[in-house]
Design an enzyme around this catalytic site. Structure first.
Site, mmCIF file in Angstrom:
data_model
loop_
_atom_site.group_PDB
_atom_site.id
_atom_site.type_symbol
_atom_site.label_atom_id
_atom_site.label_comp_id
_atom_site.label_asym_id
_atom_site.label_seq_id
_atom_site.Cartn_x
_atom_site.Cartn_y
_atom_site.Cartn_z
ATOM 1 N N CYS A 194 9.734 -20.435 19.755
ATOM 2 C CA CYS A 194 10.942 -21.055 19.198
ATOM 3 C C CYS A 194 11.897 -20.441 20.237
ATOM 4 O O CYS A 194 12.157 -19.235 20.197
ATOM 5 C CB CYS A 194 10.924 -20.681 17.855
ATOM 6 S SG CYS A 194 12.597 -21.363 17.341
ATOM 7 N N ARG A 244 1.867 -30.489 25.795
ATOM 8 C CA ARG A 244 3.307 -30.726 26.187
ATOM 9 C C ARG A 244 4.428 -29.802 25.485
ATOM 10 O O ARG A 244 4.864 -29.133 26.219
ATOM 11 C CB ARG A 244 3.517 -32.341 25.744
ATOM 12 C CG ARG A 244 4.871 -32.929 26.493
ATOM 13 C CD ARG A 244 6.171 -32.565 26.071
ATOM 14 N NE ARG A 244 5.994 -32.994 24.288
ATOM 15 C CZ ARG A 244 7.062 -32.764 23.418
ATOM 16 N NH1 ARG A 244 8.011 -31.845 23.848
ATOM 17 N NH2 ARG A 244 6.971 -33.030 22.283
ATOM 18 N N ASP A 245 4.328 -29.838 24.366
ATOM 19 C CA ASP A 245 5.366 -29.248 23.469
ATOM 20 C C ASP A 245 5.272 -27.862 23.396
ATOM 21 O O ASP A 245 5.932 -26.801 23.576
ATOM 22 C CB ASP A 245 5.260 -29.634 21.975
ATOM 23 C CG ASP A 245 6.506 -29.367 21.133
ATOM 24 O OD1 ASP A 245 6.490 -29.406 19.975
ATOM 25 O OD2 ASP A 245 7.372 -28.749 21.750
ATOM 26 N N HIS A 298 7.380 -26.292 12.465
ATOM 27 C CA HIS A 298 7.230 -25.261 13.161
ATOM 28 C C HIS A 298 7.186 -24.104 12.091
ATOM 29 O O HIS A 298 7.649 -24.270 11.095
ATOM 30 C CB HIS A 298 8.494 -25.200 13.966
ATOM 31 C CG HIS A 298 8.627 -25.838 15.280
ATOM 32 N ND1 HIS A 298 9.598 -25.768 16.339
ATOM 33 C CD2 HIS A 298 7.817 -26.867 15.690
ATOM 34 C CE1 HIS A 298 9.042 -26.726 17.391
ATOM 35 N NE2 HIS A 298 8.098 -27.299 17.097
ATOM 36 N N ASN A 347 5.321 -23.989 17.224
ATOM 37 C CA ASN A 347 4.466 -24.995 16.597
ATOM 38 C C ASN A 347 3.612 -24.240 15.586
ATOM 39 O O ASN A 347 3.203 -23.338 15.790
ATOM 40 C CB ASN A 347 3.683 -25.535 17.560
ATOM 41 C CG ASN A 347 4.713 -26.682 18.414
ATOM 42 O OD1 ASN A 347 5.095 -27.618 17.849
ATOM 43 N ND2 ASN A 347 4.722 -26.317 19.869
ATOM 44 N N HIS A 371 6.048 -32.615 11.749
ATOM 45 C CA HIS A 371 5.971 -31.755 12.821
ATOM 46 C C HIS A 371 6.669 -30.525 12.508
ATOM 47 O O HIS A 371 7.763 -30.409 12.630
ATOM 48 C CB HIS A 371 6.617 -32.423 14.114
ATOM 49 C CG HIS A 371 6.687 -31.831 15.456
ATOM 50 N ND1 HIS A 371 5.860 -32.074 16.399
ATOM 51 C CD2 HIS A 371 6.919 -30.560 15.830
ATOM 52 C CE1 HIS A 371 6.060 -31.417 17.614
ATOM 53 N NE2 HIS A 371 6.586 -30.382 17.161
#
Lengths: 442, 431
Positions: free
Chosen positions: B365, B140-141, B334, B374, B332
């Site tokens: 990003c 997803r992300d 990055h 991520n 979470h």
């Protein structure tokens, strides 16, 4: 969307980064600044202030800052932003920005992410205080970065880098504030053709002030050549793994130490400090896991022969805090912490967390290479050295002084990467760069 | 090159029906290959051959001489010895699992082989969680940032491969308007294809009631909502204020509770915002508490632009932990500035035991073109293995999943661990 005017007021207190697409009329954090500004004095002023404020030496400001956790606590930075020493061209002071390849965030951007080292919280539960002490207590206030890019980084490059480029790189690194830069290595050009110009490089930087330039000297012959070329500091290189020692320098650990004692002895006679490296302190490409006791044996030998500093190298980058901690614990029993440095490779992306845990154990010297120069010969295409920019970013965020100007390091990295025709090996540099990702097209 | 080192092709993978969910053993000593590319000699510190009594002529050495691989003993601190020979072929499976042993032939590269925290007296590592749940957000992300639309079948296959690696939670897709996220316009098809996969939870993003209903209709059993700690970012990202978004999510969580559907809450910009700059920890705590109070079982704290370091992560976690129990928190991070692994380490030291990551570091990003986003799941698992923390994730299979999606996307892995294990050239455009 927020009105430009409303933003303007806010941003005048501290420059924030504003994506161009949202605020075309406002200077985005991405607006390039001149690469030729002298930010050093401003940087030092800022760093000094932060150090004072955030290392608990200014209780009144601290109390005020910590009332409102977070952003308001940074208001004290504002007066430094207006410091005339900071001659950064910006729309805020009417100066015109000069284009460069990089978009440096406002220095305050970095500073915004500096820690409140002695912060207190409203809740002030004992458990939180314990946690902070446990995890922050031993982190040094100052960390020396030993820049190994020109030697450890470049030696792995296939295409020979011209002497002039190496010298320029070193000069740019010096201007960033790095105080120790490993300049070259006096090894046989047969084995390391990249560094065949060691003598020329060293002679060219003799007049450069502000940094020390240790050079690798694997034996007496190399040492003599180094001293003749003007070296004032040397380094020797042993391995914690027997197999690696044999494969890398073609003799046993014991024999290598014998050889280095000769070098150390000669160096002592010339009052030349010697740095000792130990490779494979966690894992070896031949033997696998290396036990801490193997590292201790070599570390003690290097210390006893007079090395002023011992750099512990995770040569293949396999270490994690789970293996780094026991290794450091063991070595710390025989070598004082102030004489230890860590040299982590980022082959598996573990370098920064290993550096962090090392700092938490009190280590205060970290080796790194600008732009992560120097791949890993054991994993083709993989990275090697940890990038100085990424290390400095983390240390800045920890409130640890380095005296290094991050922006200037990035510029130095940009310079050498342009020459090598590749994109930066530093994530910080990539994040701040406007250079297309595939630099080979340049 | 040793056959142990070559990545196996897809047709050699065991089929899903007989997947051995045998977890990567932390005590296993993997046999090493015959040749790890030791033709390169480490060139640091090489001595001048004429000046040293212990020198042998380098010319006598050639590649054939670099066969250091003998029957090896595992010399980990636990003293586990491994008598396995190097001749392990493709059909010999040390732990009953073919693919990961093939991908991870070399014990010494395997962080699992090293000392675990159980024996670790050092205070820095003593209280780390014994188990960390990894929430995989790649499908997803990760994928949502891809410009080129990834076919549904590829997405589904990716999810299957991730499931087979043992990941406990995999965020499958997002039920948002295709107008905003065209990449995930096939959310329904993806969800329907994966909903019956066993062994893994498959949450989906649902930004509003409409998305929630569509998710349920497609078979979702867990959902997630996404708020921001920064007002400006909330407005620019989801086009409403934080309060408005929370009101919207209260409706979603209310509906979810009625159907006994768990809801995960995300908070973005927990350290910095691309618009506002630094975000106060108190703001993060406020939003986290709101999400928690409305019924989210877990709150994932996202450093959306990756600017965080220990100095800002610690106060933020501290503030949030006052209002949300630590076992309900996830991090979470990055990796835009390369800081995510140390931030994760610090979070573990603070007691966090759930970490979000994305296979192969999928998902750049959007605020720093070309920069990473991520953190890569492989790198996280590598670190956790080295810390002796259980994840139940098979690193070898995870590497295969990453390789699969990168092949499709035509790029190099965003995971340094994967690159280190891989033998592919750096220029992925040649693939």
């Amino acid at each position: 969307m927020l009105a430009a005017k409303a933003i303007d007021g806010k941003l005048s207190r501290w420059r924030s980064f504003v994506p161009i697409k949202y605020f075309a009329s406002l200077p985005a954090f991405e607006r390039p600044i001149s690469a030729h500004e002298d930010l050093t004095s401003g940087a030092n002023a800022l760093m000094g202030s932060f150090s004072d404020t955030f290392c608990g030496r200014n209780d009144a400001m601290e109390a005020e800052n910590f009332k409102n956790q977070g952003v308001n606590g940074f208001n004290s930075l504002v007066k430094y932003r207006n410091d005339e020493n900071i001659r950064r061209p910006s729309p805020w002071n009417g100066q015109k920005a000069v284009a460069s390849s990089y978009c440096f965030p406002n220095r305050v951007h970095d500073m915004l992410y500096m820690p409140l080292r002695n912060f207190s919280s409203q809740s002030s539960a004992t458990s939180f205080s314990d946690v902070k002490t446990k995890f922050l207590g031993s982190i040094p206030k100052f960390v020396k970065i030993v820049e190994v890019g020109p030697r450890d980084g470049l030696q792995n490059e296939k295409a020979i880098v011209p002497t002039a480029v190496k010298v320029d790189l070193i000069k740019m690194l010096v201007s960033s504030g790095l105080s120790v830069i490993e300049a070259t290595s006096f090894v046989s050009p047969k084995w390391v053709p990249q560094l065949a110009d060691a003598k020329d490089v060293l002679e060219a930087i003799q007049c450069v002030q502000g940094a020390k330039f240790p050079v690798l000297t694997p034996n007496l012959k190399g040492f003599a050549a180094a001293v003749a070329a003007g070296a004032k500091e040397v380094a020797i290189f042993a391995a914690a793994s027997e197999s690696f020692s044999r494969s890398n320098i073609n003799c046993s650990i014991k024999d290598s130490l014998y050889r280095y004692r000769e070098v150390a002895h000669a160096a002592r006679n010339s009052s030349i400090p010697v740095r000792g490296y130990i490779s494979c302190v966690v894992g070896c490409p031949v033997e696998g896991a290396v036990s801490p006791s193997q590292v201790v044996y070599v570390a003690k030998a290097l210390l006893d022969m007079g090395c002023t500093e011992i750099s512990l190298g995770d040569t293949i980058g396999v270490g994690t805090p789970g293996t780094v901690v026991p290794m450091l614990e063991a070595v710390l029993e025989v070598v004082p912490v102030e004489k230890l440095a860590v040299h982590f490779h980022d082959t598996y992306g573990q370098a920064l967390s290993n550096i962090l845990i090392s700092l938490q154990m009190g280590i205060r010297t970290v080796d790194s290479a600008v732009s992560g120069l120097g791949g890993c010969p054991y994993a083709k295409g993989a990275s090697g050295n940890v990038a100085t920019e990424d290390v400095v970013y983390m240390l800045n965020g920890l409130g640890v002084k380095t005296n290094v100007d991050l922006e200037k390091v990035i510029l130095a990295g940009d310079f050498i990467c342009k020459h090598l025709g590749r994109s930066p090996g530093s994530k910080v540099a990539k994040a701040l760069s406007r250079i297309p990702e595939n630099a080979s097209k340049l | 090159m040793s056959s142990l080192e070559e990545p196996i092709s897809l047709d050699r993978l065991p089929s899903l029906s007989n997947i051995d969910h045998h977890r990567f053993s932390s005590s296993a000593c993997r046999p090493r290959g015959e040749d790890l590319g030791m033709g390169h000699r480490w060139i640091e510190g090489r001595s001048c051959s004429t000046s040293n009594s212990c020198e042998e002529d380098f010319e006598e050495y050639n590649r054939e001489n670099f066969m250091w691989w003998k029957q090896r003993r595992c010399t980990s601190r636990r003293g586990i010895s491994n008598g396995r020979t190097l001749s392990l072929g493709r059909n010999q499976v040390p732990n009953g699992n073919i693919s990961d042993s093939l991908y991870l032939p070399d014990d010494q590269y395997n962080s699992c082989n090293y000392k675990c925290t159980m024996d670790m007296p050092n205070k820095l590592l003593r209280d780390l969680p014994k188990y960390v749940k990894i929430v995989e957000v790649g499908p997803r992300d990760g994928l949502q940032n891809e410009k080129n639309i990834v076919p549904t079948s590829i997405k589904v296959e990716l999810i299957r491969k991730l499931v087979s690696s043992g990941l406990a939670v995999i965020e499958a897709t997002s039920f948002v308007s295709p107008k905003w996220v065209p990449q995930l316009s096939d959310a329904k098809e993806v969800m329907e294809a994966v909903k019956n996969l066993e062994g893994t939870r498959l949450p989906v993003l649902t930004p509003n009631l409409k998305g929630f209903e569509a998710a349920i209709a497609a078979g979702a059993k867990e959902i997630a909502v996404f708020a921001s700690a920064s007002e400006s970012f909330s407005k620019s990202n989801i086009n409403c204020s934080i309060e408005e978004s929370l009101t919207r999510y209260r409706a979603v969580t209310h509906a979810a509770q009625k159907l006994s559907i768990p809801v995960r809450g995300y908070v973005s910009c927990v350290i910095g915002c691309p618009v506002e700059g630094a975000v106060p920890p108190s703001k993060v705590a406020y939003v986290a508490k709101e999400l928690y109070d409305m019924g989210c079982f877990e709150i994932s704290l996202g450093d959306t632009i990756g600017v965080g370091t220990l100095g800002t992560v610690l106060p933020m976690l501290e503030a949030v932990m006052v209002v949300v129990p630590v076992e309900k928190l996830a991090v979470h991070f990055h990796d835009t500035y390369g800081q995510s692994l140390p931030n994760i380490l610090v979070s573990l030291q603070m007691g966090i035991s759930t970490v979000d990551s994305s296979v192969s570091g999928l998902g750049g990003c959007p605020y720093a073109k070309g920069a990473s986003g991520n953190v890569a799941t492989e790198d996280v698992v590598y670190m956790l293995n080295g810390l002796g923390i259980k994840t139940n994730v098979d690193l070898g299979k995870l590497l295969l999943a990453g390789e699969f999606i990168n092949k499709h996307l035509g790029r190099q892995s965003g995971s340094k661990t994967a690159i280190a294990f891989s033998r592919k050239t750096a220029d992925a455009s040649k693939i």
